[in-house]
Structure formats: structure tokens, C-alpha cells
Design a protein around this motif. Structure first.
Motif, mmCIF file in Angstrom:
data_model
loop_
_atom_site.group_PDB
_atom_site.id
_atom_site.type_symbol
_atom_site.label_atom_id
_atom_site.label_comp_id
_atom_site.label_asym_id
_atom_site.label_seq_id
_atom_site.Cartn_x
_atom_site.Cartn_y
_atom_site.Cartn_z
ATOM 1 N N VAL A 140 16.302 14.968 29.935
ATOM 2 C CA VAL A 140 15.392 16.105 29.859
ATOM 3 C C VAL A 140 13.994 15.670 29.423
ATOM 4 O O VAL A 140 13.008 16.366 29.662
ATOM 5 N N GLU A 141 13.882 14.489 28.776
ATOM 6 C CA GLU A 141 12.559 13.993 28.374
ATOM 7 C C GLU A 141 11.647 13.791 29.578
ATOM 8 O O GLU A 141 10.430 13.686 29.423
ATOM 9 N N SER A 144 8.830 16.205 29.662
ATOM 10 C CA SER A 144 7.727 15.882 28.764
ATOM 11 C C SER A 144 6.810 14.829 29.374
ATOM 12 O O SER A 144 5.589 14.897 29.255
ATOM 13 N N VAL A 200 12.700 18.688 21.852
ATOM 14 C CA VAL A 200 13.834 18.244 22.672
ATOM 15 C C VAL A 200 14.800 17.420 21.838
ATOM 16 O O VAL A 200 16.016 17.631 21.864
ATOM 17 N N GLU A 201 14.272 16.473 21.067
ATOM 18 C CA GLU A 201 15.129 15.616 20.247
ATOM 19 C C GLU A 201 15.792 16.421 19.132
ATOM 20 O O GLU A 201 16.958 16.192 18.800
ATOM 21 N N TYR A 203 16.631 19.575 19.253
ATOM 22 C CA TYR A 203 17.694 20.358 19.883
ATOM 23 C C TYR A 203 18.922 19.488 20.149
ATOM 24 O O TYR A 203 20.066 19.904 19.925
ATOM 25 N N LYS A 204 18.694 18.265 20.608
ATOM 26 C CA LYS A 204 19.814 17.339 20.821
ATOM 27 C C LYS A 204 20.573 17.105 19.518
ATOM 28 O O LYS A 204 21.814 17.067 19.508
#
Length: 241
Positions: A140-141, A144, A200-201, A203-204
């Protein structure tokens, strides 16, 4: 396998950059709109591959359309799609100005734009862009990185490398801290999130923490949505939440 320059993620970002240069050379659509559509095409292709929309979703905007690229060349249908996505996700990502809506609805260049973007084959016969990459398997990165590629103020904008993001969040979001976050119904806020790499990180880590506290079960869609509400950010440049 270990090369950062030859990874699928890196080569796709480079391919998008090259495609943007080709579209600029062809002068298809006004430059700001052309740039926006290319970014949104990446986002929607990623959303489609990750099954973030229903199987018959695109046919709502163009009868018979089964894939996004079947809709991309249809101006009125494309405008309706982007408006609906903006309502659904409410992040100012898919928003269009009145002038952009009018341009898309009346443009005779969208078919050429769609052919360039979908690009089945290169001159060498090799599959290009969307045919070459599996968006469902890319991290998903990627989103970004695409954002950073097209940021307006690229000469002055500075982005945190992913390894540093992991290091920082490893310090501030320990399992014990995440336990307290869940117990106290707190949220994780990034007040200047930019491309969202910290969010994002984070959320992971929330998902991994939930699994560790639930016998490593796979979280349901409902659980994932609840966890997502605990991660919020503001992009100061775009004014988006």
C-alpha cells in the motif's frame, strides 16, 4: 529480489513517471487535469485490484463496464464515478472543480488518454503498466510514493524514508501503548500527514496488534474498519482529512 531499484514497486513508480512525460509530450488534456487523472487512475486501479469496490460497480456509471479502463474514456461516466468515490471516501482525493467536470464531460481526448494509460504493449511487445503489474500484490506504500512523485512543491517537500518511519513508530507505538490506546478509545493523529506514510505504518501496527491479542485470527472487514477509524491525519497542503 533485494534490489530497491529493480523491485516491482520501484519500477512501477518509474513507469508512471515515464507515462506522465509521454502524456505531457502528446498534450492530451490540460496539464493539471492530465496529472490529476493519472494519479487517480493509479488509485482506482489499486482499489479495484484490492476488491475495494463491488464486482458490478463500474457498470453503474457506464452500462456494461466491468473494469475501470472501460469507463475511463467516457467523460460523463468518469465524472459520475469520481463524484461517487469522493462521497464514499470523503478525503478530497477524488474531488473535481466545476471547470474540470465540464472539460471531462465534453472532451474528445479521453479515449486517447485511456489508450495511453492502459497501454497493452510496448513497441518491444512487452506488457506495460497495468498489464505488467499485479496491484493486488503491491504494498500500500505505493500510493504514498505516487503522491510524492507528483507533489506540487517537489523542490522543497521532504518525506520521511520508510525505514525511519518504522523505527520511530517502533518506539512510540509499543504493544503496551497500543493496549492503552484500545482501552481508552484513543486515536493516532498525524496533523501534517503529507503522503500518509506514518498513518499507513500505524494502521499496519494496529492490525498486527489486534491479531496478536486475538490468537492471530484474520480480522473481519468490520474490525479493519474500526481500526481504520483510529488512524487520522490532515494534509495541510491539500486541506484533506
Amino acid at each position: 529480489l533485494l534490489s530497491s531499484e529493480r523491485s516491482a514497486q520501484k519500477t512501477l513508480v518509474n513507469a508512471v513517471k515515464e507515462l506522465h512525460e509521454k502524456l505531457n509530450k502528446e498534450k492530451i488534456l490540460p496539464h493539471p487535469l492530465r496529472r490529476k487523472l493519472l494519479i487517480l487512475s493509479v488509485l482506482i486501479a489499486y482499489l479495484e485490484a484490492r476488491k475495494g469496490v463491488e464486482p458490478d460497480y463500474f457498470s453503474r456509471f457506464l452500462p456494461g463496464a466491468k473494469k475501470f479502463f472501460e469507463l475511463l474514456a467516457d467523460g460523463p461516466g468518469l465524472v459520475a464515478l469520481l463524484d461517487e468515490l469522493e462521497d464514499r471516501f470523503n478525503g478530497h482525493v477524488f474531488i473535481l472543480s466545476d471547470e474540470e467536470r465540464q472539460t471531462l464531460r465534453s472532451s474528445t481526448q479521453l479515449a486517447r488518454f485511456a489508450r495511453f494509460v492502459e497501454g497493452k504493449h510496448e513497441a518491444s511487445g512487452q506488457l506495460t503498466l497495468w498489464e505488467r503489474y499485479s496491484f493486488a500484490d503491491l504494498p500500500v506504500e505505493l500510493i504514498s510514493h505516487i503522491y510524492q512523485l507528483f507533489v506540487k512543491d517537489s523542490a522543497t517537500a521532504v518525506y520521511t524514508p520508510h525505514f525511519l518511519v518504522r523505527l520511530i513508530l517502533g518506539e512510540v507505538l509499543s504493544w503496551e501503548r497500543l493496549d492503552r490506546l484500545q482501552q481508552n478509545n484513543e486515536i493516532i493523529l498525524d496533523p501534517a500527514c503529507g503522503s500518509g506514510v506514518f498513518l499507513v505504518e500505524a494502521y499496519k501496527r494496529l492490525v498486527l496488534h489486534w491479531r496478536s491479542r486475538n490468537d492471530w485470527k484474520r480480522p473481519s472487514q468490520t474490525v479493519l474498519q474500526k481500526l481504520l477509524l483510529r488512524v487520522q491525519g490532515v494534509d495541510l497542503e491539500q486541506g484533506a482529512v
